[in-house]
Design a protein around this motif. Structure first.
Motif, short mmCIF file in Angstrom:
data_model
loop_
_atom_site.label_atom_id
_atom_site.label_comp_id
_atom_site.label_asym_id
_atom_site.label_seq_id
_atom_site.Cartn_x
_atom_site.Cartn_y
_atom_site.Cartn_z
N PHE A 192 0.84 -1.20 0.00
CA PHE A 192 0.00 0.00 0.00
C PHE A 192 0.88 1.25 0.00
O PHE A 192 1.54 1.50 0.99
CB PHE A 192 -0.86 -0.05 1.26
N ALA A 193 0.91 2.02 -1.02
CA ALA A 193 0.23 1.96 -2.30
C ALA A 193 1.17 2.53 -3.36
O ALA A 193 2.18 3.15 -3.04
CB ALA A 193 -1.04 2.80 -2.25
N GLY A 194 0.80 2.30 -4.61
CA GLY A 194 1.57 2.85 -5.72
C GLY A 194 2.91 2.14 -5.92
O GLY A 194 3.83 2.71 -6.48
N ASN A 195 2.98 0.88 -5.49
CA ASN A 195 4.21 0.09 -5.68
C ASN A 195 4.03 -0.73 -6.97
O ASN A 195 3.70 -1.90 -6.93
CB ASN A 195 4.40 -0.80 -4.45
N LEU A 233 -2.22 -5.06 6.89
CA LEU A 233 -1.88 -4.44 5.60
C LEU A 233 -0.41 -4.04 5.66
O LEU A 233 0.07 -3.61 6.71
CB LEU A 233 -2.79 -3.22 5.39
N MET A 234 0.27 -4.19 4.54
CA MET A 234 1.69 -3.83 4.48
C MET A 234 1.88 -2.55 3.67
O MET A 234 1.38 -2.45 2.54
CB MET A 234 2.49 -4.97 3.85
N GLY A 264 -7.44 -3.14 11.63
CA GLY A 264 -6.30 -4.04 11.83
C GLY A 264 -4.99 -3.29 11.95
O GLY A 264 -4.96 -2.09 12.24
N LEU A 265 -3.89 -4.00 11.74
CA LEU A 265 -2.58 -3.36 11.91
C LEU A 265 -1.92 -3.08 10.57
O LEU A 265 -2.08 -3.83 9.61
CB LEU A 265 -1.67 -4.23 12.79
N VAL A 266 -1.15 -1.98 10.55
CA VAL A 266 -0.33 -1.64 9.40
C VAL A 266 1.11 -2.01 9.73
O VAL A 266 1.66 -1.51 10.72
CB VAL A 266 -0.38 -0.13 9.10
#
Ligand code: BGC
Length: 733
Positions: A192-195, A233-234, A264-266
């Motif tokens: 997350f995001a634009g990778n 989420l990463m 959740g967790l980032v």
């Protein structure tokens, strides 16, 4: 891992002892009690932790775990790659393999193959399989699925992701997550995001307008959060608008947590955190992969010192810890994990089903396929990819497979004793140094080609297994071009010249140019990297034991120059910055707009049977804003059973802003026995008609006419009907 298993056993034993005591209900702490709500359990556990213990939960204590809370008998939070199975064990503090003998897993087909099934239920089965094996291996979080959009065919990680369309990627991810999390293992949607490229992935500053962000690059993540209820989420490695994604308050605090309500967790990508202040304030909850000593990680000692000095508050710490605890508790981190299972017949059959249903039949002139094994006496199988295994490749998504059936083995077995099989390597893919090193020039090995041509000439059929490998489809670098790298173009043309029954089986994780030979061969099957059962799946498809039903989740352009990023020269960026000049014109949105003929369009894929569409009915409803009910019949008009992916595209007519020619807003995979007709119905809610208005920061479903297009691919629309949206509706994310 041993110690975590050990502590779980102790825990299990103590819980067992407590259950026989009459005072059990008084002594069990709420956080361990599955009958109370998750929120209450999180709050209860939070109050029991010291600041030191809290800090231990929000950064790595090994390459893939946090510290846990030994005082309370709570083990570490264990993470593992990835989207295709549970990765081999390493470390704990190095990337070197741990050299264990109990860390194999079932090799599931790669993400783009899963996306090509267009079947969220099958994605759920895939997720369940990996979830089961994750339980067996003692993991809490599996680092997948990856949903970054295919912006250029050159991205080295396209093979891990779900293609070019935000809606398809989102729905497939939702299925996968629901299946996996249903097993009590958290998924981690990434990155997350634009990778969207590997070149300069650690530093590139991605710039795009809001509309592009909201319509193309965010929706799959949003679906994962709001429909899939993903637990983690990463953050990506790259920067977005000048700030690293893992410290990016706009992405993490405003959009993800506030607007989408993510609970959740980032976590950071490995080494993706760059400062204490950015991580604390930017919305990161768990810092992973920063080089040790771990106590000096940004969210470890320095954060603790900042709290002691009053720079940061305990509330800021508690917010992060609460999110980590939520995932820890939801994944049996404070009670006994289910045992899980591994390499079962069911896991193997799920792997095979994904490989079969995700393979895409791109061409089949003169009904060349399926091979009629009762009539054929000789087949030449050509290509070094026929005799390779791929599951360990690609870096973080690679796994140590229990087994992997190469295509040569699967096909030879399926063809049986009556067919003479001659094998010739045909080419050898040159080794490529990774990470930005140029690829070696294509090596045409004329001797290998000569041997292959001789084998093809002497056989009734020639099956060429061509493609790439994970030196090309890999994390860490992009492909330099879209060409086959090893003289395969020359090989295919030469073989096709001597054998008119030449079938190409393409093993690659992203599109390759086929112009040099596509007009010369009658049949092509795109199989991606098919995992454990790849060889069996291909054999069953080629012989007709299975009927192809995969559809492309991405456009196959004729040549690299046709792609939007080539046209706009917007890739791979300059001076560390990359402007996504093509905006919304990604994938089929670009080819449709330009009226460009791709080699194979988005949504395309043939079957051994045929399907007819009829009786489209579209009805609008005023309830909940606006919704359209789309109903039609699809019939299997051929001689064998088969599955069709019916696709619904929405095309805005006379909009006040530029809109893509059409956008996928619904699909269904329908299994039909020969001669069978099914009535299909799909609901399009108001979001199917909306565009994102950057000025007001709102979605707008504009009143006016929309064409509902129902088809077998984005370029094979069979039915269409217009509908009127009676009034404009605006809404926030
Ligand atoms: C990759 C992630 C992966 C992580 C841990 C990173 O380099 O980008 O996708 O999950 O490593 O292996």
């Amino acid at each position: 891992m041993n110690s975590s298993r050990g502590s779980r056993c102790l825990l299990a034993a103590s819980i067992f002892c407590l259950t026989v005591s009459p005072t059990f209900s008084q002594v069990i702490p709420s956080f361990r009690d599955p009958s109370v709500s998750l929120d209450t359990r999180v709050k209860d556990l939070l109050t029991r932790l010291t600041t030191e213990e809290k800090l231990g939960l929000i950064h790595g204590a090994s390459k893939f775990s946090t510290a846990g809370v030994p005082r309370l008998g709570i083990g570490p939070l264990w993470m593992s790659d990835g989207p295709h199975g549970v990765r081999e064990e390493i470390g704990p503090d190095t990337w070197n393999a741990a050299g264990r003998t109990d860390d194999f897993s079932t090799a599931m087909p790669v993400g783009i193959c899963l996306a090509s099934t267009w079947d969220p239920d099958l994605a759920a089965a895939d997720g369940r399989t990996i979830g089961q094996e994750a339980l067996w291996r003692g993991k809490n979080i599996m680092l997948g699925p990856g949903v970054n959009i295919m912006r250029t065919p050159l991205n080295g990680r396209n093979f891990e992701y779900m293609g070019e369309d935000p809606y398809l990627a989102g729905q497939m991810a939702v299925g996968f997550i629901q299946g996996q999390q249903g097993e009590g293992v958290a998924s981690c949607v990434k990155h997350f995001a634009g990778n969207n490229q590997e070149i300069q992935r650690n530093s590139i500053d991605v710039q795009m307008d809001d509309r592009t962000l909201y319509e193309i690059y965010l929706p799959a993540f949003k679906a994962a959060v709001q429909q899939g209820h993903v637990l983690s989420l990463m953050g990506a490695y790259n920067k977005f608008r000048g700030t690293y994604c893992c410290e990016n308050s706009l992405l993490l605090n405003s959009i993800l947590k506030k607007d989408w309500g993510f609970q959740g967790l980032v976590m950071s990508d490995w080494g993706g955190a760059h400062s204490t202040d950015g991580s604390v304030r930017g919305g990161l909850d768990l810092e992973m992969g920063t080089e040790g000593p771990y106590g000096k990680n940004y969210l470890a000692g320095p954060f603790g010192a900042g709290i002691a000095a009053g720079t940061y508050s305990i509330d800021q710490l508690d917010e992060k810890v609460s999110r980590v605890l939520r995932v820890l508790i939801a994944t049996h981190g404070v009670d006994v994990k289910p045992a899980g299972s591994y390499n079962t017949r069911q896991h193997q059959m799920t792997a095979r089903k994904v490989a079969e249903d995700g393979s895409v039949l791109l061409k089949n002139d003169r009904a060349t396929l399926p091979l009629n094994t009762a009539k054929i006496h000789s087949v030449a199988i050509i290509g070094s990819n026929a005799n390779q295994k791929f599951a360990s490749g690609g870096m973080s998504s690679g796994i140590k497979a229990f087994y992997e059936v190469p295509i040569l083995e699967g096909l030879t077995r399926e063809l049986g004793d009556k067919v003479t099989v001659t094998y010739a390597a045909g080419y050898r893919i040159p080794r490529r140094m990774r990470r930005g090193q140029p690829s070696p020039a294509p090596v045409v090995d004329h001797d290998l080609i000569r041997q292959a041509v001789a084998a093809a000439r002497a056989s009734e059929f020639a099956i060429i297994v061509a493609g790439l490998n994970h030196d090309y489809d890999t994390e860490g670098s992009d492909r330099p071009n879209m060409k086959l790298p090893a003289g395969e173009d020359e090989l295919i043309a030469a073989v096709a010249a001597v054998n008119k029954h030449t079938v190409v089986v393409m093993v690659s994780g992203s599109p390759v140019e086929m112009g040099a030979w596509i007009g010369k061969v009658p049949a092509v099957l795109q199989t991606w990297y098919g995992g454990a059962e790849s060889g069996n799946a291909v054999a069953r498809l080629l012989t007709g034991a299975a009927n192809p039903s995969g559809k492309l989740p991405c456009t196959f352009p004729k040549r690299l120059e046709d792609t939007p990023t080539s046209h706009f020269k917007s890739y791979p960026g300059a001076n560390g910055v990359e402007h996504y000049e093509e905006g919304l014109k990604v994938g089929y949105r670009w080819y449709d707009d330009q009226k460009l003929e791709p080699e194979f369009p988005f949504g395309f894929g043939l079957s051994y049977t045929t399907f007819a569409y009829s009786n489209l009915d579209v009805t609008g409803y005023q309830e909940h804003g606006f919704a359209a009910h789309v109903q039609f019949d699809v019939a299997n008009t051929g001689k064998i059973d088969g599955a069709e992916v019916v696709q619904v595209y929405v095309s805005a007519k006379g909009s006040s802003v530029w809109r893509p020619v059409q956008e996928l807003k619904g699909f269904k995979k329908v299994l039909l026995a020969r001669g069978q007709t099914a009535s299909v119905s799909l609901l399009l809610d108001f979001s199917a008609f909306a565009y994102y208005d950057s000025a007001s920061q709102m979605w707008v479903s504009e009143k006016g006419e929309y064409e509902i297009r129902v088809g077998s691919s984005s370029r094979d629309i069979r039915l269409q009907k217009s509908i009127n949206v009676p009034q404009t509706l605006r809404y926030h994310d």
